[in-house]
Design a protein around this motif. Sequence first.
Motif: not given
Length: 285
Positions: A159, A179-180, A182, A277, A279-280
């Motif tokens: 995360d 994804p998402g 940081k 962040e 990328n998704g």
Amino acid sequence: MTVVPFEALACPLDAIPLVREGRLWRCATGHSFDIARQGYVHLLPVQNKRSRDPGDSKLMVTARQRFLEAGFYQPIADAVIQTALDGVASGATVSCLDAGCGEGYYLRQLASAAGEHTLSLLGLDISKWAVLAAARQDDRPNWVVGSNANLPVLPASLDRILCLFGFPVYPEFARVLKPGGKLIQVDAGQDHLRELREIIYPEVRAESKKVAEAPEGFRRIRTEDVRFSLHLAGSEPITDLLAMTPHLYRASHEGRERASVLESLSLTVDVCLHTFERNGTDDRA
């Protein structure tokens, strides 16, 4: 606050999951890695070493440990912790890698300030002396000797990544972040420790290490300057500050001599905290 074991380690030889079995980590193909009695594991294959003893020396690690534990960089730690926990729901579990953890100061600070969160913490450094010092001080995180260039971590398992005054390897960071997730990066600003640099160098360059563009695979969330004054009284913290930085080896003999006779020094601390962040889409997994 609860700190739970970090279990998403990958074999540094074939990148498949490692499973802990007693005092070792083992992968399905039979590679095994002993856990040292101090609690860390060495996951840096000899073929990935650039020297016999890479990373910070024992002297640098000891100096940094004394300096940081004295609280001189507490405002940096506070800013990192606030950013790392921002937006995390109460009671959530957060997996966090400190990539280039040194002797573990910032990860210990995060563990102590986590409140209602559950943390799964991994500290990694290429210096065995740094990881040894970290493991001796706190057995809650997992501590690993390894390289940012080949993180022994499973894809999309983190995360948060902290990279504080370190050497970011963005493709690897993108690979292991969810994804998402940081990336929190701290770099020296152009005025960082300027007063010390003016003493040890004949000429001081005004160079900023701010990241101009978001790395591939990331988008920028924010950039924050952390700037404060610091006064060091006595020769020991001044000596420690010099010894814990690359300036010890970059400065001339004359520059180091000038620093060695100082009994007090007022300094500017100037760092830039970037938050990126992931990328998704999982395009690097």
